[in-house]
Write a protein that holds these residues in place. Structure first.
Motif, PDB file in Angstrom:
ATOM      1  N   MET A  82       0.887  -1.049  -0.093  1.00  0.00           N
ATOM      2  CA  MET A  82      -0.146   0.091  -0.147  1.00  0.00           C
ATOM      3  C   MET A  82       0.960   1.218   0.009  1.00  0.00           C
ATOM      4  O   MET A  82       1.809   1.214   0.557  1.00  0.00           O
ATOM      5  N   THR A  83       0.600   2.386  -0.676  1.00  0.00           N
ATOM      6  CA  THR A  83       1.075   3.449  -0.690  1.00  0.00           C
ATOM      7  C   THR A  83       0.037   4.443  -0.272  1.00  0.00           C
ATOM      8  O   THR A  83      -1.127   4.587  -0.589  1.00  0.00           O
ATOM      9  N   THR A  84       0.544   5.556   0.696  1.00  0.00           N
ATOM     10  CA  THR A  84      -0.368   6.618   1.324  1.00  0.00           C
ATOM     11  C   THR A  84       0.271   7.949   0.329  1.00  0.00           C
ATOM     12  O   THR A  84       1.071   8.513   0.613  1.00  0.00           O
ATOM     13  N   LEU A  85      -1.008   8.327  -0.409  1.00  0.00           N
ATOM     14  CA  LEU A  85      -0.849   9.424  -0.988  1.00  0.00           C
ATOM     15  C   LEU A  85      -1.340  10.917  -0.374  1.00  0.00           C
ATOM     16  O   LEU A  85      -2.122  10.705   0.808  1.00  0.00           O
ATOM     17  N   LEU A  86      -0.842  11.872  -0.533  1.00  0.00           N
ATOM     18  CA  LEU A  86      -1.229  13.330   0.083  1.00  0.00           C
ATOM     19  C   LEU A  86      -1.844  13.994  -1.011  1.00  0.00           C
ATOM     20  O   LEU A  86      -1.335  14.102  -2.097  1.00  0.00           O
ATOM     21  N   ILE A  87      -3.225  14.257  -0.887  1.00  0.00           N
ATOM     22  CA  ILE A  87      -4.363  14.768  -1.790  1.00  0.00           C
ATOM     23  C   ILE A  87      -4.840  16.361  -1.292  1.00  0.00           C
ATOM     24  O   ILE A  87      -4.897  16.343  -0.201  1.00  0.00           O
ATOM     25  N   HIS A  88      -4.593  16.939  -2.322  1.00  0.00           N
ATOM     26  CA  HIS A  88      -4.794  18.354  -2.068  1.00  0.00           C
ATOM     27  C   HIS A  88      -6.363  18.339  -1.575  1.00  0.00           C
ATOM     28  O   HIS A  88      -7.190  17.884  -2.431  1.00  0.00           O
ATOM     29  N   ALA A  89      -6.847  19.273  -0.823  1.00  0.00           N
ATOM     30  CA  ALA A  89      -8.064  19.022  -0.225  1.00  0.00           C
ATOM     31  C   ALA A  89      -8.716  20.551   0.129  1.00  0.00           C
ATOM     32  O   ALA A  89      -9.708  20.707   1.102  1.00  0.00           O
ATOM     33  N   GLY A  90      -8.397  21.376  -0.985  1.00  0.00           N
ATOM     34  CA  GLY A  90      -8.893  22.781  -0.786  1.00  0.00           C
ATOM     35  C   GLY A  90      -8.285  23.602   0.281  1.00  0.00           C
ATOM     36  O   GLY A  90      -7.290  23.270   0.790  1.00  0.00           O
ATOM     37  N   GLU A  91      -8.724  24.794   0.332  1.00  0.00           N
ATOM     38  CA  GLU A  91      -8.151  25.793   1.311  1.00  0.00           C
ATOM     39  C   GLU A  91      -8.515  25.423   2.652  1.00  0.00           C
ATOM     40  O   GLU A  91      -9.608  24.824   2.966  1.00  0.00           O
ATOM     41  N   THR A  92      -7.758  26.001   3.687  1.00  0.00           N
ATOM     42  CA  THR A  92      -7.832  25.898   5.029  1.00  0.00           C
ATOM     43  C   THR A  92      -7.294  26.983   5.878  1.00  0.00           C
ATOM     44  O   THR A  92      -7.046  27.944   5.068  1.00  0.00           O
ATOM     45  N   GLY A  93      -7.571  26.928   6.982  1.00  0.00           N
ATOM     46  CA  GLY A  93      -7.106  28.077   7.981  1.00  0.00           C
ATOM     47  C   GLY A  93      -5.444  28.141   8.043  1.00  0.00           C
ATOM     48  O   GLY A  93      -4.937  27.045   8.076  1.00  0.00           O
ATOM     49  N   ALA A  94      -5.199  29.395   8.401  1.00  0.00           N
ATOM     50  CA  ALA A  94      -3.464  29.534   8.315  1.00  0.00           C
ATOM     51  C   ALA A  94      -3.056  28.922   9.388  1.00  0.00           C
ATOM     52  O   ALA A  94      -1.654  28.415   9.355  1.00  0.00           O
ATOM     53  N   GLN A  95      -3.665  28.534  10.618  1.00  0.00           N
ATOM     54  CA  GLN A  95      -3.180  27.781  11.627  1.00  0.00           C
ATOM     55  C   GLN A  95      -3.761  26.466  11.879  1.00  0.00           C
ATOM     56  O   GLN A  95      -3.938  25.894  12.916  1.00  0.00           O
ATOM     57  N   ALA A  96      -4.463  25.850  10.823  1.00  0.00           N
ATOM     58  CA  ALA A  96      -5.087  24.387  10.848  1.00  0.00           C
ATOM     59  C   ALA A  96      -4.168  23.660  11.441  1.00  0.00           C
ATOM     60  O   ALA A  96      -3.162  23.435  11.071  1.00  0.00           O
ATOM     61  N   PRO A  97      -4.711  22.558  12.380  1.00  0.00           N
ATOM     62  CA  PRO A  97      -3.765  21.757  12.967  1.00  0.00           C
ATOM     63  C   PRO A  97      -3.398  20.379  12.006  1.00  0.00           C
ATOM     64  O   PRO A  97      -2.696  19.638  12.382  1.00  0.00           O
ATOM     65  N   GLY A  98      -4.429  20.178  10.854  1.00  0.00           N
ATOM     66  CA  GLY A  98      -3.935  19.122  10.018  1.00  0.00           C
ATOM     67  C   GLY A  98      -3.035  19.256   9.241  1.00  0.00           C
ATOM     68  O   GLY A  98      -2.272  20.544   9.038  1.00  0.00           O
ATOM     69  N   PRO A  99      -2.712  18.373   8.242  1.00  0.00           N
ATOM     70  CA  PRO A  99      -1.560  18.467   7.295  1.00  0.00           C
ATOM     71  C   PRO A  99      -1.829  19.566   6.325  1.00  0.00           C
ATOM     72  O   PRO A  99      -3.140  19.658   5.744  1.00  0.00           O
ATOM     73  N   ARG A 100      -0.969  20.378   5.854  1.00  0.00           N
ATOM     74  CA  ARG A 100      -1.121  21.532   5.294  1.00  0.00           C
ATOM     75  C   ARG A 100      -0.095  22.105   4.537  1.00  0.00           C
ATOM     76  O   ARG A 100       1.032  21.791   5.097  1.00  0.00           O
ATOM     77  N   THR A 101      -0.041  22.777   3.532  1.00  0.00           N
ATOM     78  CA  THR A 101       1.100  23.765   3.109  1.00  0.00           C
ATOM     79  C   THR A 101       0.710  25.137   3.123  1.00  0.00           C
ATOM     80  O   THR A 101      -0.506  25.611   2.958  1.00  0.00           O
ATOM     81  N   GLY A 102       1.645  26.070   3.491  1.00  0.00           N
ATOM     82  CA  GLY A 102       1.184  27.313   3.666  1.00  0.00           C
ATOM     83  C   GLY A 102       0.723  27.775   5.153  1.00  0.00           C
ATOM     84  O   GLY A 102       0.666  26.873   6.069  1.00  0.00           O
ATOM     85  N   GLY A 103       0.420  28.893   5.181  1.00  0.00           N
ATOM     86  CA  GLY A 103      -0.095  29.612   6.460  1.00  0.00           C
ATOM     87  C   GLY A 103       1.223  30.032   7.361  1.00  0.00           C
ATOM     88  O   GLY A 103       2.075  30.343   6.891  1.00  0.00           O
ATOM     89  N   VAL A 104       1.109  29.589   8.673  1.00  0.00           N
ATOM     90  CA  VAL A 104       2.066  29.787   9.573  1.00  0.00           C
ATOM     91  C   VAL A 104       2.248  28.605  10.527  1.00  0.00           C
ATOM     92  O   VAL A 104       1.241  27.660  10.608  1.00  0.00           O
ATOM     93  N   PRO A 105       3.528  28.707  10.890  1.00  0.00           N
ATOM     94  CA  PRO A 105       3.762  27.271  11.336  1.00  0.00           C
ATOM     95  C   PRO A 105       3.288  27.359  12.845  1.00  0.00           C
ATOM     96  O   PRO A 105       2.736  28.413  13.411  1.00  0.00           O
ATOM     97  N   LEU A 106       3.243  25.985  13.537  1.00  0.00           N
ATOM     98  CA  LEU A 106       2.808  25.878  14.988  1.00  0.00           C
ATOM     99  C   LEU A 106       4.030  25.404  15.607  1.00  0.00           C
ATOM    100  O   LEU A 106       4.538  24.337  15.230  1.00  0.00           O
ATOM    101  N   VAL A 107       4.587  26.070  16.543  1.00  0.00           N
ATOM    102  CA  VAL A 107       5.952  25.767  17.080  1.00  0.00           C
ATOM    103  C   VAL A 107       5.916  25.947  18.528  1.00  0.00           C
ATOM    104  O   VAL A 107       5.001  26.519  19.095  1.00  0.00           O
TER     105      VAL A 107
END
Length: 216
Positions: free
Chosen positions: A1-26
């Protein structure tokens, strides 16, 4: 099995789930990284939560990551192509492995290319295929669908130019492949990986460290 990462639309800048962009949580006391070559602030690219096995069920020798770990990736986009931001050890990108508890958004530097043009959620989908190229072919039945595939979580890297697995600066062991990432879904969501390149994320569970590089 291979786990793909799929684009799932826009999300919030601090969303806790997998995302590109926004701001980091550190964690508290985090200092925004800068490029060793140009001195500018790095662009925040990827927020990637991991399960206790690092996302692919393959526990690294020396102990598994704690549940809720997060990989955070930054790279220089102040003058793309001029700062060796493709190099895992060149100082023009930075990846971190954080324990998820207690993370918060920091202040974003006022100067430099620090944020992507859009924030994009990523979801995972398992495909019955041996590797990324096969999984991509099996999941996407046309070009439009293939654009939604933004990478792979765990498994084996689909190298463009050959194996460049980095060694951990702490223990000198080969790091564990954790994810690979396409440049982006469209112009606003994209970083520059040389034009059609792929980014690769690695971690070391023992040393609590991470690394990033890209090929094209």
């Amino acid at each position: 099995m291979t786990t793909l990462l799929i684009h799932a639309g826009e999300t919030g800048a601090q969303a806790p789930g997998p995302r590109t962009g926004g701001v980091p949580l550190v964690p508290p006391g985090f200092v925004w990284p800068t490029c060793r070559a140009c001195g500018g602030a790095l662009l925040f690219l990827l927020h990637l939560p991991l399960d206790e096995d690092g996302g692919d069920g393959d526990r690294a020798e020396g102990g598994a990551r704690g549940r809720g770990d997060v990989v955070s990736v930054f790279l220089c986009q102040n003058d793309p192509g001029m700062c060796d931001e493709w190099d895992a050890t060149g100082g023009a990108n930075r990846a971190y492995l954080f324990a998820a508890e207690g993370l918060a958004a920091p202040a974003v530097p006022a100067h430099g290319e620090t944020r992507l043009g859009a924030v994009s959620a990523l979801r995972t989908e398992e495909v019955d295929a041996a590797g990324f190229p096969e999984a991509l072919d099996a999941w996407a039945d046309d070009d439009a669908a293939s654009l939604l595939v933004q990478g792979q979580l765990g498994g084996e890297p689909a190298w463009i130019q050959g194996d460049e697995t980095p060694h951990c600066p702490g223990c000198a062991e080969r790091m564990t492949f954790t994810a690979q990432l396409e440049e982006g879904y469209d112009f606003s969501t994209s970083a520059n990986f040389g034009g059609g390149g792929i980014g690769y994320v690695f971690t070391c569970a023992r040393c609590r460290d991470a690394a990033f590089l890209w090929q094209c």
